[in-house]
Scaffold this motif. Structure first.
Motif, PDB file in Angstrom:
ATOM      1  N   PRO A   6       4.898   1.667  -1.376  1.00  0.00           N
ATOM      2  CA  PRO A   6       5.692   1.049  -0.510  1.00  0.00           C
ATOM      3  C   PRO A   6       7.154   1.029  -0.464  1.00  0.00           C
ATOM      4  O   PRO A   6       7.662   0.764  -1.818  1.00  0.00           O
ATOM      5  N   HIS A   7       7.765   1.066   0.477  1.00  0.00           N
ATOM      6  CA  HIS A   7       9.386   1.031   0.456  1.00  0.00           C
ATOM      7  C   HIS A   7      10.023   2.142  -0.257  1.00  0.00           C
ATOM      8  O   HIS A   7      11.153   2.236  -0.435  1.00  0.00           O
ATOM      9  N   ALA A  61       4.586  -1.524   4.761  1.00  0.00           N
ATOM     10  CA  ALA A  61       3.072  -2.018   4.708  1.00  0.00           C
ATOM     11  C   ALA A  61       2.921  -2.333   3.262  1.00  0.00           C
ATOM     12  O   ALA A  61       3.438  -1.677   2.267  1.00  0.00           O
ATOM     13  N   PRO A  62       1.865  -3.294   3.053  1.00  0.00           N
ATOM     14  CA  PRO A  62       1.646  -3.535   1.461  1.00  0.00           C
ATOM     15  C   PRO A  62       0.895  -2.413   1.025  1.00  0.00           C
ATOM     16  O   PRO A  62       0.203  -1.351   1.520  1.00  0.00           O
ATOM     17  N   ALA A  63       0.853  -2.537  -0.558  1.00  0.00           N
ATOM     18  CA  ALA A  63       0.068  -1.428  -1.229  1.00  0.00           C
ATOM     19  C   ALA A  63      -1.421  -1.331  -0.664  1.00  0.00           C
ATOM     20  O   ALA A  63      -1.817  -2.207  -0.547  1.00  0.00           O
ATOM     21  N   THR A 110      -1.044   7.112  -0.283  1.00  0.00           N
ATOM     22  CA  THR A 110       0.155   7.522  -0.950  1.00  0.00           C
ATOM     23  C   THR A 110      -0.100   8.372  -2.103  1.00  0.00           C
ATOM     24  O   THR A 110      -1.144   8.214  -2.899  1.00  0.00           O
ATOM     25  N   PRO A 111       0.474   9.581  -2.279  1.00  0.00           N
ATOM     26  CA  PRO A 111       1.671   9.864  -1.676  1.00  0.00           C
ATOM     27  C   PRO A 111       1.326  10.530  -0.170  1.00  0.00           C
ATOM     28  O   PRO A 111       0.033  11.161  -0.182  1.00  0.00           O
TER      29      PRO A 111
END
Length: 343
Positions: free
Chosen positions: A9-10, A46-48, A53-54
């Motif tokens: 995230p981010h 968005a939250p984890a 991801t990735p």
């Protein structure tokens, strides 16, 4: 190959990753252009656990066919193509009707959303997601797949109210709004009122064919009302391409009785639809919709407008390694039109 991935995230990083393998019904696309969309920022913020991801971002994609799967017909190496990013379940009633943007099983599934997207040198997509682009410049084709398709779909939903001599208000002359103005010019005979905070954006709106421009702010609704007339009359259709609370309030304040209110932007504003005896949140008979992307058939029509020179993205180009900078500029409101990354 190089790719720009959301690794947490981010967090957006340029990484080296293997060229993806091609399945029997897939196509490997050498990516030419990828539009940077506000929806990508929503994924990043968005939250984890909300998204895998990735994951390589980028759902507005165009390129040239590099390799085709064993079961693929109709495509050959070197052909230019645009990607329809949505991947529905293919089996629910909406998908069976060709409304994959309304899929009832995987409502936000697709390229760069639930699987790797186009911010890379290569991307694998199902062959069913590719559309021909003819002689259309691939840097133009990429943003048309969402920034063009989404307002086109919204306009189609409001089509019954977009009669000659009527009014349509477009709030936000950014990636979506500047396309909406061109689509309205090309396919309707309504008077177009553009609303934005930026003088530069309003100048772009005028050049693209808007008949009136209004500076966003506390007096915006009153200024629009001087053009469209007092309630219960008003704008026959309103496209809010921003969706923050002030734009939502402007939109509901200027729409006419029986009009169409399209909440296109995802800015987090709230529209109450609970009527009370003393006050109505919107006029009676107003059709309120939250458009999502569009259909493959609509994308084909959008690309046709592009091929004929009737729809053109105002593009700011970035190299692949500059993608994080492009998204930062997008977040800060420094992009007018569409940022396009060209791997």
């Amino acid at each position: 190959m190089r790719a720009v991935q959301m690794t947490a995230p981010h967090t957006l990083e340029l990484v080296d990753t293997p060229v993806p393998e091609v399945g029997p019904r897939d196509v490997l696309l050498a990516v030419s252009a990828v539009g940077a969309c506000h929806s990508d920022l929503h994924l990043l913020e968005a939250p984890a656990g909300a998204f895998p991801t990735p994951m390589t971002l980028g759902h507005e994609v165009s390129g040239r066919v590099a390799e085709v799967g064993a079961d693929v017909t109709g495509w050959s190496a070197g052909e230019p193509a645009a990607v329809y990013g949505i991947i529905g379940c293919g089996q629910c009633r909406a998908c069976l009707r060709g409304l994959e943007n309304q899929c009832r099983v995987t409502p936000v599934g697709g390229i760069g959303l639930s699987r790797d997207g186009g911010l890379a040198e290569y991307v694998v997509v199902p062959a069913s997601r590719l559309l021909k682009v003819g002689d259309l410049d691939l840097t133009q084709a990429a943003p048309l797949t969402d920034a063009g398709l989404t307002p086109y779909h919204a306009i189609e939903l409001a089509r019954r109210n977009l009669r000659p001599g009527g009014y349509c208000v477009v709030i936000g002359v950014g990636g979506l709004g500047h396309m909406a103005i061109q689509i309205l010019v090309a396919t309707t005979a309504v008077s177009i009122i553009a609303v934005d905070t930026s003088d530069e954006a309003l100048g772009l709106a005028t050049r693209l064919g808007a008949h009136h421009v209004v500076k966003a702010g506390p007096d915006a609704a009153d200024e629009v009302r001087t053009i469209v007339g007092p309630a219960p009359d008003g704008a026959d259709a309103v496209l809010d391409c921003v969706g923050v609370q002030p734009t939502v309030d402007t939109a509901r304040s200027v729409v006419a009785t029986g009009g169409s209110l399209m909440l296109v932007g995802l800015g987090g504003g709230t529209l109450s639809v609970q009527p009370s005896a003393g006050q109505l949140p919107v006029p009676m008979e107003v059709d309120i919709r939250m458009p999502f992307w569009g259909t493959r058939a609509e994308l084909q029509e959008v690309l046709a407008l592009g091929e004929r020179g009737l729809l053109q993205a105002d593009v700011t180009r970035f190299k692949l390694e500059e993608a994080p900078e492009a998204y930062e500029k997008l977040r800060n409101g420094e992009i007018h039109g569409r940022a396009v990354i060209t791997p």
